[in-house]
Motif scaffolding. Structure first.
Motif, short mmCIF file in Angstrom:
data_model
loop_
_atom_site.label_atom_id
_atom_site.label_comp_id
_atom_site.label_asym_id
_atom_site.label_seq_id
_atom_site.Cartn_x
_atom_site.Cartn_y
_atom_site.Cartn_z
N ARG A 6 12.82 9.91 -103.60
CA ARG A 6 12.10 8.68 -103.25
C ARG A 6 11.60 8.73 -101.81
N ILE A 7 12.40 9.29 -100.91
CA ILE A 7 11.98 9.40 -99.51
C ILE A 7 10.74 10.27 -99.39
N LYS A 8 10.75 11.43 -100.05
CA LYS A 8 9.61 12.34 -99.95
C LYS A 8 8.37 11.73 -100.61
N SER A 9 8.57 10.97 -101.67
CA SER A 9 7.43 10.27 -102.29
C SER A 9 6.84 9.25 -101.33
N GLU A 10 7.72 8.53 -100.62
CA GLU A 10 7.24 7.53 -99.66
C GLU A 10 6.44 8.18 -98.54
N ILE A 11 6.94 9.30 -98.01
CA ILE A 11 6.23 9.99 -96.94
C ILE A 11 4.87 10.48 -97.42
N CYS A 12 4.84 11.10 -98.60
CA CYS A 12 3.58 11.62 -99.13
C CYS A 12 2.58 10.50 -99.41
N SER A 13 3.08 9.31 -99.74
CA SER A 13 2.21 8.18 -100.06
C SER A 13 1.83 7.36 -98.83
N ASN A 14 2.46 7.67 -97.69
CA ASN A 14 2.20 6.92 -96.46
C ASN A 14 0.94 7.48 -95.79
N ARG A 15 -0.22 7.14 -96.36
CA ARG A 15 -1.48 7.72 -95.91
C ARG A 15 -1.77 7.44 -94.42
N PRO A 16 -1.60 6.21 -93.92
CA PRO A 16 -1.89 5.97 -92.50
C PRO A 16 -1.05 6.86 -91.58
N ARG A 18 0.42 9.92 -92.25
CA ARG A 18 0.13 11.36 -92.29
C ARG A 18 -1.30 11.67 -91.87
N GLN A 19 -2.24 10.77 -92.05
CA GLN A 19 -3.62 11.05 -91.67
C GLN A 19 -3.82 11.03 -90.16
#
Length: 306
Positions: A6-16, A18-19
């Motif tokens: 779930r943590i890795k999913s949240e990071i990957c989905s946190n577009r602002p 990571r961009q």
């Protein structure tokens, strides 16, 4: 789905998140993934989104896509493994150049500024991080087979959170945290604030549960002691009955002895309130001790023969 997933999913989905620092996150992913040299650029992960992010980062930042392959490897009943690799040697050379790996492969890409460190650590966690279920224990770790990368990561973590613990397990160099507060701070730093809040909530519930259990255990222990003491007092009074009757006791003890026989569950305070005249809890305790001493004297004399 595990807490780590779930943590890795949240990071990957946190577009602002990571961009803003895409290159720094990609540096962490590439450096702490499987291979990052002339012969191979690859990662193996159980997380589909991490594999996709790895491939997309290379495509976006280097401009190659044709020789990047993503393969799902099924493992029976277990979770699939996703393998990503850059097939072309020319494309691998382009990736190494783009991310600052020198010709001798002695230099690893590092954050260009302090502002990029969180994104770099985020990529490192996606590539080689793990965390236990907080319901069971607090443990977050990074595992890498490269000693020099472990030293770099340790330095960055110490500057952002706190110095992690370090150990070696088989062929891996490990850095880890076991304090929940440090883990919460790290998750927030690397782009997983919701997971950090979830960990906090689990900790609060666990703390409350432990407090309730301690209070219940303490209350149970007190009740057990009270019951055991009352049983011993009743045994003493029955011995006195069998040896000559309650009338053998001094007059101020006789009423209390009869009350205790008929009210095994009464507390000392309740016994004192029912006496005539009522007396305090400490007064009841003192009289019961006198009854006990009387019974002990009878035991010491042994059976009386006529």
């Amino acid at each position: 789905m595990s807490f780590a997933h779930r943590i890795k999913s949240e990071i990957c989905s946190n577009r602002p998140f990571r961009q803003r620092r895409q290159r720094a996150m990609a540096c962490g992913l590439l450096s702490f993934g499987g291979r990052f040299d002339r012969d191979a650029i690859s990662i193996h992960t159980e997380h589909r989104k991490v594999a996709r992010l790895y491939a997309d980062s290379i495509t976006d930042l280097v401009g190659i896509s044709g020789s990047i392959t993503v393969q799902e490897i099924r493992r029976g009943d277990r979770r699939s493994i996703f393998a990503v690799k850059v097939d072309s040697s020319a494309d691998r050379a382009a990736v190494l150049l783009a991310f600052g790996r020198d010709a001798d492969l002695e230099v690893w890409p590092v954050p260009d500024s302090p502002d990029e460190i969180p994104a770099f650590l985020s990529g490192a966690f996606l590539a080689c991080g793990g965390i236990s279920d907080p319901e069971k224990s607090y443990h977050l770790e990074f595992a890498t087979q490269r000693k020099e990368l472990c030293a770099l990561l340790e330095q960055l973590l110490a500057g952002q959170i706190a110095a992690p613990k370090a150990t070696v397990r088989r062929n891996d160099y490990l850095l880890y945290y076991k304090e929940s507060e440090q883990i919460e701070d790290l998750l927030t730093l690397i782009g997983a604030p919701r997971s950090a809040l979830e960990l906090m909530e689990v900790k609060i519930v666990k703390d409350l549960r432990n407090k309730v259990n301690r209070a219940t255990n303490c209350e149970t222990a007190n009740i057990t002691r009270t019951v055991n003491t009352a049983v011993e007092q009743i045994e003493d009074i029955r011995l006195i009955e069998q040896s000559g009757g309650i009338g053998m006791l001094p007059e101020e003890l006789q009423e209390l002895a009869r009350l205790r026989l008929s009210g095994a569950d009464l507390s000392l305070r309740q016994l004192g309130e029912q006496l005539s005249p009522p007396i305090s809890r400490s007064g009841v305790n003192h009289r019961l001790k006198r009854i006990s001493e009387f019974a002990e004297n009878l035991r010491a004399k042994g059976p009386q023969t006529e």
